[in-house]
Scaffold this motif. Structure first.
Motif, mmCIF file in Angstrom:
data_model
loop_
_atom_site.group_PDB
_atom_site.id
_atom_site.type_symbol
_atom_site.label_atom_id
_atom_site.label_comp_id
_atom_site.label_asym_id
_atom_site.label_seq_id
_atom_site.Cartn_x
_atom_site.Cartn_y
_atom_site.Cartn_z
ATOM 1 N N PHE A 155 0.843 -1.194 0.000
ATOM 2 C CA PHE A 155 0.000 0.000 0.000
ATOM 3 C C PHE A 155 0.881 1.247 0.000
ATOM 4 N N ILE A 156 0.227 2.402 -0.140
ATOM 5 C CA ILE A 156 0.921 3.691 -0.195
ATOM 6 C C ILE A 156 0.569 4.508 1.042
ATOM 7 N N ALA A 157 1.575 5.064 1.677
ATOM 8 C CA ALA A 157 1.373 5.933 2.834
ATOM 9 C C ALA A 157 1.551 7.386 2.402
ATOM 10 N N HIS A 158 0.705 8.256 2.972
ATOM 11 C CA HIS A 158 0.797 9.699 2.716
ATOM 12 C C HIS A 158 0.900 10.410 4.065
ATOM 13 N N TRP A 159 1.768 11.413 4.149
ATOM 14 C CA TRP A 159 1.863 12.168 5.388
ATOM 15 C C TRP A 159 2.273 13.613 5.124
ATOM 16 N N LEU A 160 2.015 14.450 6.123
ATOM 17 C CA LEU A 160 2.460 15.844 6.128
ATOM 18 C C LEU A 160 3.432 16.033 7.274
ATOM 19 N N GLU A 161 4.376 16.932 7.111
ATOM 20 C CA GLU A 161 5.313 17.180 8.196
ATOM 21 C C GLU A 161 5.729 18.644 8.251
ATOM 22 N N LEU A 162 5.920 19.104 9.464
ATOM 23 C CA LEU A 162 6.440 20.441 9.733
ATOM 24 C C LEU A 162 7.844 20.266 10.287
#
Length: 225
Positions: A155-162
């Motif tokens: 599967f594909i993981a998506h994330w946001l980061e600061l």
């Protein structure tokens, strides 16, 4: 008494008017060159942690390119693998990732070609995750022990980061950089069942949000503006 010809007066007034118009024209601004300097490097903290423990092996790289004044385009990329191995579950996972974003620096340059600075940035990350076949064991003194296999999954993981940190030039074109990061999954439901113990580029796979850090050694290429 000398008289001035009306034609001469008219010509002088016309010339003065033309001179005023010419002097009032705004000179076109010359836009400076962009994308003139790039830095590439490796995260030494991940190299060290891969040697110090057995749960995962990971390697991560970074590249950033100077755009203008106080703005950089940045990218991180890499790969890793991890292992879950206990009395009840055993499975391996591996993934590759890339994250893209911007860094904005805080301070003006002290001199031409000065790239030392502190910054804050934002990233969007994507990871391609492969979880291998998992074996499980259920121990029950009433119904007896049960063992079985769970099929592999991709599967594909998506994330946001600061992120925030600093970069410092130790010697010509050799930089060190330190980051701290706060990350959160955009699609956390993908990790509700048998999450990887570690996701390269993100961190612990069983946490919807987490904090991390990086320590980069980088080399700079290009013009110093």
């Amino acid at each position: 008494m000398m008289t001035v010809s009306p034609l001469i007066v008219s010509a002088q007034e016309s010339l003065a008017s033309d001179t005023t118009l010419i002097s009032g024209i705004k000179k076109p601004t010359v836009k400076g060159p962009t994308f003139t300097n790039v830095r590439v490097g490796i995260d030494l903290s991940k190299v060290a942690s891969s040697f110090l423990q057995k749960q995962y092996d990971v390697i991560e790289f970074q590249a950033d390119v100077y755009y203008k004044k106080d703005l950089y385009f940045a990218a991180e990329f890499g790969a890793g693998n991890s292992l879950v191995d206990n009395d009840f579950l055993t499975y391996k996972s591996n993934n590759t990732f890339i994250s893209l974003g911007l860094d904005k620096t805080f301070f003006a340059k002290d001199f031409r070609g000065d790239f030392d600075n502190a910054f804050v940035g934002l990233r969007y990350g994507v990871g391609l995750i492969n979880r291998g076949e998992a074996s499980y064991s259920i121990q029950d003194i009433v119904w007896g022990n049960t063992q079985g296999l769970i099929p592999a999954e991709h599967f594909i993981a998506h994330w946001l980061e600061l992120t925030g940190g600093c970069r410092m030039e130790l010697m010509k074109n050799i930089f060190v950089g330190w980051n701290i990061r706060a990350r959160t999954f955009i699609n956390p439901t993908k990790f509700e069942k048998l999450p990887p113990s570690y996701v390269a580029g993100y961190g612990r796979g069983d946490k919807n949000s987490n904090f991390g850090y990086n320590f980069y050694l980088l080399y700079g290429l290009g013009k110093r503006r």
